[in-house]
Design an enzyme around this catalytic site. Sequence first.
Site, PDB file in Angstrom:
ATOM      1  N   LYS A   6       0.842  -1.185   0.000  1.00  0.00           N
ATOM      2  CA  LYS A   6       0.000   0.000   0.000  1.00  0.00           C
ATOM      3  C   LYS A   6       0.883   1.243   0.000  1.00  0.00           C
ATOM      4  CE  LYS A   6      -1.878   2.468   3.245  1.00  0.00           C
ATOM      5  NZ  LYS A   6      -1.694   3.813   2.648  1.00  0.00           N
ATOM      6  N   GLY A  59       7.277   4.539   8.268  1.00  0.00           N
ATOM      7  CA  GLY A  59       6.378   5.655   8.534  1.00  0.00           C
ATOM      8  C   GLY A  59       6.624   6.201   9.926  1.00  0.00           C
ATOM      9  N   SER A  60       5.586   6.751  10.509  1.00  0.00           N
ATOM     10  CA  SER A  60       5.759   7.416  11.794  1.00  0.00           C
ATOM     11  C   SER A  60       5.911   6.404  12.925  1.00  0.00           C
ATOM     12  CB  SER A  60       4.560   8.313  12.078  1.00  0.00           C
ATOM     13  OG  SER A  60       3.379   7.541  12.130  1.00  0.00           O
ATOM     14  N   THR A  61       6.598   6.810  13.972  1.00  0.00           N
ATOM     15  CA  THR A  61       6.776   5.957  15.143  1.00  0.00           C
ATOM     16  C   THR A  61       5.428   5.644  15.772  1.00  0.00           C
ATOM     17  OG1 THR A  61       9.024   6.720  15.536  1.00  0.00           O
ATOM     18  CG2 THR A  61       7.851   5.862  17.442  1.00  0.00           C
ATOM     19  N   VAL A  86       2.435   5.236  14.304  1.00  0.00           N
ATOM     20  CA  VAL A  86       1.779   4.119  13.616  1.00  0.00           C
ATOM     21  C   VAL A  86       2.597   2.837  13.777  1.00  0.00           C
ATOM     22  CG1 VAL A  86       0.995   3.244  11.381  1.00  0.00           C
ATOM     23  CG2 VAL A  86       0.536   5.618  12.017  1.00  0.00           C
ATOM     24  N   GLY A  87       3.918   2.975  13.810  1.00  0.00           N
ATOM     25  CA  GLY A  87       4.772   1.805  14.044  1.00  0.00           C
ATOM     26  C   GLY A  87       4.381   1.086  15.328  1.00  0.00           C
ATOM     27  N   GLU A 107      10.621   0.664  10.079  1.00  0.00           N
ATOM     28  CA  GLU A 107      11.589   1.735   9.840  1.00  0.00           C
ATOM     29  C   GLU A 107      10.851   3.027  10.136  1.00  0.00           C
ATOM     30  OE1 GLU A 107      13.185   4.657   8.698  1.00  0.00           O
ATOM     31  OE2 GLU A 107      13.185   4.043   6.597  1.00  0.00           O
ATOM     32  N   CYS A 146      13.350  10.629   6.939  1.00  0.00           N
ATOM     33  CA  CYS A 146      13.382  10.034   8.284  1.00  0.00           C
ATOM     34  C   CYS A 146      14.753  10.191   8.914  1.00  0.00           C
ATOM     35  CB  CYS A 146      12.981   8.570   8.216  1.00  0.00           C
ATOM     36  SG  CYS A 146      13.810   7.658   6.927  1.00  0.00           S
ATOM     37  N   GLU A 196      10.248  14.895  15.983  1.00  0.00           N
ATOM     38  CA  GLU A 196      10.561  14.863  14.558  1.00  0.00           C
ATOM     39  C   GLU A 196       9.646  15.877  13.862  1.00  0.00           C
ATOM     40  OE1 GLU A 196       9.344  11.295  12.303  1.00  0.00           O
ATOM     41  OE2 GLU A 196      11.266  11.435  11.262  1.00  0.00           O
TER      42      GLU A 196
HETATM   43  P1  NAI Z   1       1.936   7.650   8.816  1.00  0.00           P
HETATM   44  O1  NAI Z   1       2.856   6.841   9.623  1.00  0.00           O
HETATM   45  O2  NAI Z   1       0.533   7.800   9.284  1.00  0.00           O
HETATM   46  O3  NAI Z   1       1.862   7.059   7.331  1.00  0.00           O
HETATM   47  C1  NAI Z   1       2.707   6.113   6.780  1.00  0.00           C
HETATM   48  C2  NAI Z   1       1.912   5.019   6.093  1.00  0.00           C
HETATM   49  O4  NAI Z   1       1.169   4.270   7.049  1.00  0.00           O
HETATM   50  C3  NAI Z   1       0.882   5.511   5.081  1.00  0.00           C
HETATM   51  O5  NAI Z   1       0.854   4.626   4.000  1.00  0.00           O
HETATM   52  C4  NAI Z   1      -0.413   5.431   5.866  1.00  0.00           C
HETATM   53  O6  NAI Z   1      -1.537   5.295   5.056  1.00  0.00           O
HETATM   54  C5  NAI Z   1      -0.206   4.198   6.678  1.00  0.00           C
HETATM   55  N1  NAI Z   1      -1.003   4.102   7.906  1.00  0.00           N
HETATM   56  C6  NAI Z   1      -1.517   5.095   8.663  1.00  0.00           C
HETATM   57  N2  NAI Z   1      -2.162   4.594   9.731  1.00  0.00           N
HETATM   58  C7  NAI Z   1      -2.053   3.252   9.657  1.00  0.00           C
HETATM   59  C8  NAI Z   1      -2.487   2.169  10.483  1.00  0.00           C
HETATM   60  N3  NAI Z   1      -3.168   2.372  11.599  1.00  0.00           N
HETATM   61  N4  NAI Z   1      -2.195   0.914  10.090  1.00  0.00           N
HETATM   62  C9  NAI Z   1      -1.479   0.690   8.982  1.00  0.00           C
HETATM   63  N5  NAI Z   1      -1.042   1.667   8.169  1.00  0.00           N
HETATM   64  C10 NAI Z   1      -1.318   2.933   8.498  1.00  0.00           C
HETATM   65  O7  NAI Z   1       2.572   9.059   8.609  1.00  0.00           O
HETATM   66  P2  NAI Z   1       1.825  10.410   8.142  1.00  0.00           P
HETATM   67  O8  NAI Z   1       0.568  10.600   8.933  1.00  0.00           O
HETATM   68  O9  NAI Z   1       1.712  10.379   6.683  1.00  0.00           O
HETATM   69  O10 NAI Z   1       2.866  11.529   8.599  1.00  0.00           O
HETATM   70  C11 NAI Z   1       2.847  12.045   9.912  1.00  0.00           C
HETATM   71  C12 NAI Z   1       4.247  12.188  10.449  1.00  0.00           C
HETATM   72  O11 NAI Z   1       4.866  10.923  10.534  1.00  0.00           O
HETATM   73  C13 NAI Z   1       5.204  12.998   9.610  1.00  0.00           C
HETATM   74  O12 NAI Z   1       5.094  14.347   9.809  1.00  0.00           O
HETATM   75  C14 NAI Z   1       6.516  12.468  10.093  1.00  0.00           C
HETATM   76  O13 NAI Z   1       6.891  13.086  11.300  1.00  0.00           O
HETATM   77  C15 NAI Z   1       6.249  11.031  10.333  1.00  0.00           C
HETATM   78  N6  NAI Z   1       6.646  10.200   9.176  1.00  0.00           N
HETATM   79  C16 NAI Z   1       7.854   9.615   9.209  1.00  0.00           C
HETATM   80  C17 NAI Z   1       8.277   8.886   8.133  1.00  0.00           C
HETATM   81  C18 NAI Z   1       9.591   8.236   8.139  1.00  0.00           C
HETATM   82  O14 NAI Z   1      10.027   7.748   7.111  1.00  0.00           O
HETATM   83  N7  NAI Z   1      10.257   8.180   9.243  1.00  0.00           N
HETATM   84  C19 NAI Z   1       7.476   8.743   6.939  1.00  0.00           C
HETATM   85  C20 NAI Z   1       6.194   9.352   7.017  1.00  0.00           C
HETATM   86  C21 NAI Z   1       5.832  10.068   8.095  1.00  0.00           C
END
Ligand code: NAI
Length: 788
Positions: A191, A243-245, A247-248, A265, A299, A396
């Site tokens: 996804k 993605g974000s910590t 959601v991780g 990651e 990240c 972050e």
């Molecule tokens: P996010 O962690 O919500 O999104 C990343 C992915 O996870 C997207 O594909 C999203 O649709 C999916 N997702 C969201 N909720 C989920 C769940 N409950 N179960 C499974 N998948 C889910 O990040 P978001 O909201 O786009 O960005 C918010 C903040 O997160 C950013 O400002 C940044 O600080 C951080 N972030 C960090 C990243 C990194 O590579 N370290 C990448 C993206 C965001």
Amino acid sequence: MNKIAQIFQSLDYGPAPEGPEQANAWLDSHSRKFGHFIDGVWTKPGKTFSSDNPANGESLAQISDGTAEDVNAAVKAARAAFKPWSALSGYERGKYLYAIARAIQKHSRLFAVLETMDNGKPIRESRDVDIPLVARHFYHHAGWAQHLAREFPDAVPYGVCGQIIPWNFPLLMLAWKIAPALAAGNTVVLKPAEFTSLTALLFAEICERVGLPKGVVNIVTGEGDTGAAIVNHPDIDKIAFTGSTEVGKIIRAATAGTGKGLSLELGGKSPYLVFEDADIDSAIEGLVDAIWFNQGQVCCAGSRLLVQESIEERFITKLKTRMASLRVGDPLDKSIDIGALVAPVQVERIRDLMKKGVAEGAEVYEPDGQLPARGCFLKPALVTKVSPANTLVAEEVFGPVLVAMSFRTPEEAVALANNTKYGLAATIWSENINLALDIAPKIKAGVVWINGTNNFDAAVGFGGYKESGFGREGGRDGMSSYLKPAWEKDLKPAPVAKAVAAKPANPLDASHLDQTAKMYIGGKQARPDSGYSRPVLGPKGDLIGEVGDGNRKDIRNAVEASRAALGWSTTAAHSRAQILYFLAENLDYRRDEFAARIKAQTGEDGAEEVALSVERLFAFAGWADKYDGAVHNPPLRAVAAAMVEPLGVMGIVAPAALPLLGSVALIAPALAMGNTVVLVPSSQSPLSMTDLYQVMETSDVPSGVVNIVTGDSVALAKTLAEHDGVDALWFAGSADASTMVEKASITNLKQTWTSRGLNYDLSDRRFEGDYFLAKATQVKNVWIPYGA
Ligand code: NAI
Ligand code: MG
């Protein structure tokens, strides 16, 4: 004045736009409306949402919002494709990966322009960084597919992998996920992030064109709910998430107890250290790449500048000058440095964080100049006058915002660098190689760049320490994240220990025993905090001894002692080996006594268990100076030293069975690799380990390196899981308790190994090798450039 003379007068940049025509034509050819790519077929678009160009707010296309049924169909297709795909020879799979790499290269301009339009990143970056790295990733992994059987002889793929990726490097994150998964023989349901699905859809079309078998790659678009449907799908064998910590942690909790493989990651707040002997101009250019690459939505962005006080003023002045020449604007313009942020919501988020930081006392510098009238643009920002607790230092930001602090000594630099819950990356600038290579191992981060920054390569592992997640992507370490031992699937449930009823006893009998074995904390025998003890019964229910009933406080003390003993991790591997050999030898001298003790507790003849325990200690003493790193050769003038490092403080909860070997088999690899340990020995038969600490005392095991807390395994495991001073936790016990351990471990995202009620027979010599060594270590890649 003619035009050329005018240009010479102003020295302004002219526009140098990359054309969007090809990307627009591709979108038009799909009527700007997309379904999912499932089982090699495009589904009819369902309920859709818009994917916008953040540079101008215009809609690029309508994307389908994946439902649980869509996910189900994709998983079904991936499951059906798994058998034939994993049965192909590595060479055959490699050829597909190679074909994908070629096709991406061939269409690189289309990919780059589409990525820039959908995400807002400067075309210079998508063209010169993202897409070339994507192609490199598929080429690199084509090779791994072919060499898999030779290089990972006892490993099998997980099966169906669910992969969820963020929006900051849309196609690159897809490549990091799909290439190793396919090389290893898995099939995938991926996804993309909701803001940036278009290049993933273009990629799906590439899969179609190269004739990738149906169902091997499935792309389901959608938002968080769609991601959650993937995470929670019962027929998925492994989840890989970037993605974000926040959601991780949700995903860690959701997968707890399911036995699904998991790699995470996550975020970062990476330090950028500049020492007074650094080449300052290079360090400034590096910093531009560290924090303004991709608008800071990286990240591993070097978002925390730590500069030595003696050069601070000069450095900050130069930095401000450089910031004033950064060009913010149309991402498709080839001479733009900073493009658009991904979406209005991110701009708002960053502004809010900055307001908060300013309210807490921070000062913000932004260069003069106008931003484009519309679109998601922010100026590069430098934040000073901050304390370590300021929101902008701790959180972050994921935007073009740099916070600056200073340090005086290398020790202070390391302390500040490590003062974060994250541990993804770090950068060190110094012309003194001795200093740089002294600092690199001291920083708790998965990647360290020396005199460079934000270098990535398919052959070099990438991933975090601490709350930046676990698992590596890239190279051999990344491949092993998509493989598991073949024998694991044949594990049977562990036999449930028969509870023996205590014989009715005369209390006077117990008091004459008067030998409550003490616990062992910080090299000293310790009474339990509770003051209570637990009976230890023989196989027939007769009371054979007592041990302390450990509680939360005892665990806290033991963790403190383990942390204080972490000098063990920098003790030379040779010395650690000597100590383990010595321990083995001393145990062997007392083998009869230990065998008798095992017999008293279990009724089994303990001689073989003692012999195996000695052998196991020898095995890991032998490993201490051999299970080490590698040197990678990325295609630039640098080597990447992959260093194997311990995790830190490990909680180890031993199985009920095998009172001696059950503990020794787990602590030996942990100790060999430089971890310190809080051990909870078998609840039922703890006396072998309370005996063993007397042997440790005579074997030069330093105080605090092994701490032993006796008591109820499950209760103590919970306390260990919730303790943020524990970096990793191994738990042998029931399936339910394993689920509890994995769930309770989310606060600091500790790495866990649990036996999930399965019969991991620790007497098997398969456990003499890398199975536990890999789980007791993490790899740090240190990039070292060369060339004068
Ligand atoms: P996010 O962690 O919500 O999104 C990343 C992915 O996870 C997207 O594909 C999203 O649709 C999916 N997702 C969201 N909720 C989920 C769940 N409950 N179960 C499974 N998948 C889910 O990040 P978001 O909201 O786009 O960005 C918010 C903040 O997160 C950013 O400002 C940044 O600080 C951080 N972030 C960090 C990243 C990194 O590579 N370290 C990448 C993206 C965001
Ligand atoms: Mg978009």
